[in-house]
Scaffold this motif. Structure first.
Motif, mmCIF file in Angstrom:
data_model
loop_
_atom_site.group_PDB
_atom_site.id
_atom_site.type_symbol
_atom_site.label_atom_id
_atom_site.label_comp_id
_atom_site.label_asym_id
_atom_site.label_seq_id
_atom_site.Cartn_x
_atom_site.Cartn_y
_atom_site.Cartn_z
ATOM 1 N N ASN A 168 1.034 -1.165 0.152
ATOM 2 C CA ASN A 168 0.010 -0.029 0.025
ATOM 3 C C ASN A 168 0.890 1.189 0.032
ATOM 4 N N LYS A 169 0.931 2.098 -0.986
ATOM 5 C CA LYS A 169 1.690 2.995 -1.459
ATOM 6 C C LYS A 169 1.697 4.233 -0.194
ATOM 7 N N GLY A 170 0.444 4.560 0.444
ATOM 8 C CA GLY A 170 0.399 5.516 1.425
ATOM 9 C C GLY A 170 1.142 4.959 2.739
ATOM 10 N N ILE A 171 0.715 3.729 3.169
ATOM 11 C CA ILE A 171 1.488 2.974 4.128
ATOM 12 C C ILE A 171 3.075 2.939 4.109
ATOM 13 N N VAL A 172 3.463 2.713 2.909
ATOM 14 C CA VAL A 172 5.050 2.563 2.570
ATOM 15 C C VAL A 172 5.496 3.852 2.622
ATOM 16 N N LYS A 173 4.708 4.706 2.049
ATOM 17 C CA LYS A 173 5.408 6.541 2.387
ATOM 18 C C LYS A 173 5.468 6.739 3.772
#
Length: 190
Positions: A168-173
């Motif tokens: 999940n890009k938001g969590i990875v960020k």
């Protein structure tokens, strides 16, 4: 997912055991594998590679070899690093000492590790920081992250480790932002 009911201190809990997948994310409790293999596989696609690890050694048969002596190991981090990629690593020198130097202080271990890294002539896009208080285990790119109990070591394959792979890009960020905070509070080497 497999759940097991346990009772501890008079309280009932349901815990997940084994491994599973939810959407593109997965969790895992196992041994005999790199739990973060999906992240290692993404190194070739990444521009930023972040590694926070407590222990920084590799085990071969019965002999412990400091990982910094063999950074061109099967992970191929240095051999395959492109000019447009950067590696950011936070390690705890005290945990990464050689077996001969188990009683050295943090400063002595950091000095020994710095001398070894100096001799390696690491590329300019490989950045290392030391943190006496780091116990985090994060291996991530801008695309995927591993957070769990496994150190960035061959020896972690011999232990039962627990971790999650997150796409999940938001969590990875968010994880990468947290890594930057750890980096900012660490002693820079390179």
């Amino acid at each position: 997912m497999t759940y097991k009911k346990i009772t501890e201190n008079g309280l009932d809990y349901e815990v997940v055991i084994g491994k599973g997948k939810e959407n593109d994310d997965r969790w895992d409790i196992n041994k005999d594998t790199f739990q973060y293999q999906d992240v290692l596989d993404d190194f070739s696609n990444a521009h930023e590679i972040r590694i926070a690890t407590y222990s920084f050694t590799f085990m071969y048969t019965n002999k412990e070899i400091p990982m910094y002596d063999i950074l061109s190991n099967p992970l191929g981090m240095l051999n395959d690093l492109r000019d447009d990629q950067s590696v950011w690593m936070v390690i705890c020198p005290e945990a990464s000492r050689s077996k001969d130097n188990k009683n050295l202080s943090y400063d002595s271990n950091a000095k020994e590790l710095k001398e070894t890294l100096d001799n390696m002539k690491l590329p300019a896009n490989f950045h290392i920081a030391f943190s006496e208080s780091n116990h985090a285990k994060i291996i991530s790119t801008e695309n995927i992250a591993y957070v769990g109990s496994a150190n960035f070591t061959q020896g972690s394959m011999k232990n039962f480790e627990a971790g999650v792979i997150i796409r999940n890009k938001g969590i990875v960020k968010g994880i990468n932002s947290s890594f930057q905070e750890l980096w900012g509070s660490s002693d820079k080497f390179i």
